[in-house]
Design an enzyme around this catalytic site. Sequence first.
Site, short mmCIF file in Angstrom:
data_model
loop_
_atom_site.label_atom_id
_atom_site.label_comp_id
_atom_site.label_asym_id
_atom_site.label_seq_id
_atom_site.Cartn_x
_atom_site.Cartn_y
_atom_site.Cartn_z
N GLY A 73 0.81 -1.23 0.00
CA GLY A 73 0.00 0.00 0.00
C GLY A 73 0.84 1.27 0.00
N GLY A 88 7.18 7.57 6.42
CA GLY A 88 6.29 8.28 5.52
C GLY A 88 6.96 9.43 4.77
N ARG A 143 -1.87 -0.66 -9.72
CA ARG A 143 -0.74 -1.51 -10.06
C ARG A 143 -1.19 -2.96 -10.16
NH1 ARG A 143 3.16 1.52 -6.95
NH2 ARG A 143 2.20 3.58 -6.76
N ASP A 161 4.18 -4.58 -7.32
CA ASP A 161 3.54 -3.36 -6.83
C ASP A 161 4.16 -2.12 -7.46
OD1 ASP A 161 5.80 -4.26 -5.32
OD2 ASP A 161 5.50 -2.53 -4.04
N ASP A 182 7.14 4.67 -9.99
CA ASP A 182 7.96 4.38 -8.81
C ASP A 182 9.46 4.41 -9.11
OD1 ASP A 182 5.78 4.32 -7.26
OD2 ASP A 182 5.76 2.16 -6.92
#
Length: 586
Positions: A170, A206, A270, A340, A350
Site C-alpha cells: 500500500g 512516511g 498496479r 507493486d 515508482d
Amino acid sequence: MLGIRCLLACALVAGADLDKDRNLLGFCETADQDCHSHDDTVWDNKRQTNAARARLDVNSANHTHQLGSFRVSCKKLLEAFPVDEVDGNFVRTVKNCIFSKSTPTPLKGSLTLATVSKNVIEDILDLDVNAIQSDDFLQYASGSKLLPGSIPLAHRYGGHQFGYWAGQLGDGRAHFLGQYTNSKGEIWELQLKGSGKTPYSRSGDGRAVIRSSVREFLGSEAMHSLGIPTSRAASLIVSEEPVLRDQFYNGKVKKERGAVVLRLAKSWFRIGSLEILAQAGEIDLLRKMLDFVIAEHFPSVNMNDPDKYLVFFSMVVNETAHMIAQWMSVGFAHGVCNTDNFSLLSITIDYGPFGFMESYDPNFIPNTSDDEGRYRIGAQANVGLFNLEKLLGALGPVLTVKQLQGAKTVLKGFADLYQKRFHQIFKAKLGLRGDEEEDEYLIAYLLKMMEDTRSDFTMTFRQLSEASVQQLDSRDFTQMWALNDLSSHNLFSEWLSMYLLRHGRQDDDCDEDRQHRMKSVNPRYVVRNWMAESAIRKAEVNDFSEVELLYHVLTSPYITQETAEEAGYAARPPLWAQRLKVSCSS
Ligand SMILES: *[C@@H]1O[C@H](CO)[C@@H](O)[C@H](O)[C@H]1NC(C)=O
Ligand SMILES: *[C@@H]1O[C@H](CO)[C@@H](O)[C@H](O)[C@H]1NC(C)=O
Ligand SMILES: *[C@@H]1O[C@H](CO)[C@@H](O)[C@H](O)[C@H]1NC(C)=O
Ligand SMILES: CC(=O)N[C@H]1CO[C@H](CO)[C@@H](O)[C@@H]1O
C-alpha cells in the site's frame, strides 16, 4: 557467416535475455518469418507527432487558470469503491476496501519550491508557472493544506517483492489528492510522495529525502521527453524537517531533509492492486476494480464482452512488452520491478534506484544492494513476464477455464511481442528502413562489440547518428569518444562496411535524412547518475540551479544544447563518476 550469425544472436538475446534456450531459438525462427510487418516509420512518426504536438500545446494551451480556481475531485473513485471504515494514520491490516482516508502530515520548518516542471504545470494542470510561485502552491503541493475538492486517500495494494508474495503493502508515504480534469478533457490523478504516514507505512516514517525526490523528479520528466510512457512530476518542494536515513544500508545513519514530489498519472493502480484482492478472496471487489479500470482506461474493450477480462489481460501483456522494449532502447533500468511497482496501464512508475546504463552491459544493476542481479537491465523482460504471470494469477478467480487457457496462450506470446518491438526500435536507432534479413545481425553484432569494448550506450548510437557517411567511411573518430572506443574492436571495420552497404541499398535515402531520422530517436542526454548526483549535492545546500538546468536539458534530449555541452553532459563521464554508488534507501 552462419556461424557468426548464431554467435551474435546470443549477444542480442543477452540484450533481451529472456528464457535463454527457448528464445535463442525463438529469435532465429522469427527472423525468417514475416515478423516485421510494421514499418519502423510508425514508431518514428508517432514520436515526431508527439513532439510536434508538445510544441503546439505550449503555444496554444489555455493557461487562464489561476491557482485560486483550481479544483480536484475524488468523487469518481469514492463512488466506485468502498473506503476503509477505520480512520487515522496508524499502521494496520486493512480489508474489504481499495482506499483508506489519510491526511498528509505537513513538513516541519520553512518550505522551498525547488523546481517545477513547466510542461506539467502548463500542459496538464492548465496553470500559469508564475501563478504557482505563491505560498498557496507551496502549501498545496507539500501537503500542508488541502486543495479544494480533495479528500486525500492512501491506496491499499499488495505485491510480489523480489520473487515472493509480500502481503499488504500500500501507499506508505504517498497520498492521492484527487483527479483533475484538464482543458483537453484528460483526467489525471494527483499524488504527493513523501507526505507522511498512512495505514500502510509499515515501519517507515512516511517521508522521502531530497536525494530520492530529485531523482524521481528528473527521472520521470526525462523519460516522458524520451517518449516513454511514465508518471509525471509537477513540482519538488524541500523542507527543513530532519529525516534519518541509512543511505547504503551499512549502519551509518545520516540526517537528511524531507522533500515532497507532486506527481501525476492517469491511474496509480498496479498489478499489486488486483493481487491483494484475489489473495484476500475479495472477488466482488476484484471484479469491481477490473470493471473500473477497463471502463476508464481501456475504451476499446466492450464492457458487455464476456471475454473482457481476457481482452484486458492481452492488452496489458502487449503494452508491458512495449514499455520494457522502450526502456531497453534508452538503457533504462528500473531497479525494483516488483509487482507493486508495475502499473496496470504499463507506464513507468515508482522511480527508486533506477539508472541509465552508461557502458553497454546486459548485467548492469542500478541498485548496488541487488547482489543477485535480479533486476539487472538484461533481465527486465524476464521480470516483466514474471509480473504478468502474477497478474494472471490475480485474474484467476474471474476467468473461466477456457479463458484461463486463452490467457496462458497470450502470455506465451510475450517474448515474441517483446522481441519484435525491440528489433523494430533498434532498427530505427540504426536508421534502417524496410526489412532485410541481416538487420538483426547488424544490431546484435553492434551490441556485442559495445559489450566487449564497454562503449557508452547512449553516445555510441548518438554519434552514429551524427557522423556523416564520409566520416564513418574514413573512420575518423577523433571528435567522437564513444565511436572511438567502439572502433577498437577487431571486428569493427567489418561491421561498419556491412552497415554502410546496408545504408547504400536504401533508395531515396540521403545521408541528411538518415542523420535526422537517427538523431530523433537517439538521445544525446540521459540522466546519468553522476549528473543527478552533482545536482543533488547542490540541492542539499539549497542550490537548485543544477536541478533546473538538468530539467531543461532533459526536456529536449534529442537536441544539442549549448548549456548542456558546457556542463559536459555529452562528454566522457568524469573519473569520479566511476566510483559512484547509487543511493538506495529513499
Ligand atoms: C480558456 O479558458 C477560459 C476559462 O476557462 C474560457 O472562458 C476560454 O474560452 C478558454 N479559451 C480557449 C481558447 O479555449
Ligand atoms: C500493442 O501495443 C502497441 C504499442 O502501444 C500498439 O501500437 C499496438 O496496436 C498494440 N497491439 C495490440 C494487438 O493491441
Ligand atoms: C535493492 O536490492 C536489495 C536486495 O535485493 C533489496 O533488499 C532492496 O530493497 C533494494 N532497494 C530498493 C530501493 O528497492
Ligand atoms: C521506488 C519505489 O517506490 N519503490 C517501491 C516499490 O515497491 C516496494 C514494495 O515492493 C516499495 O517498498 C518501494 O518503495
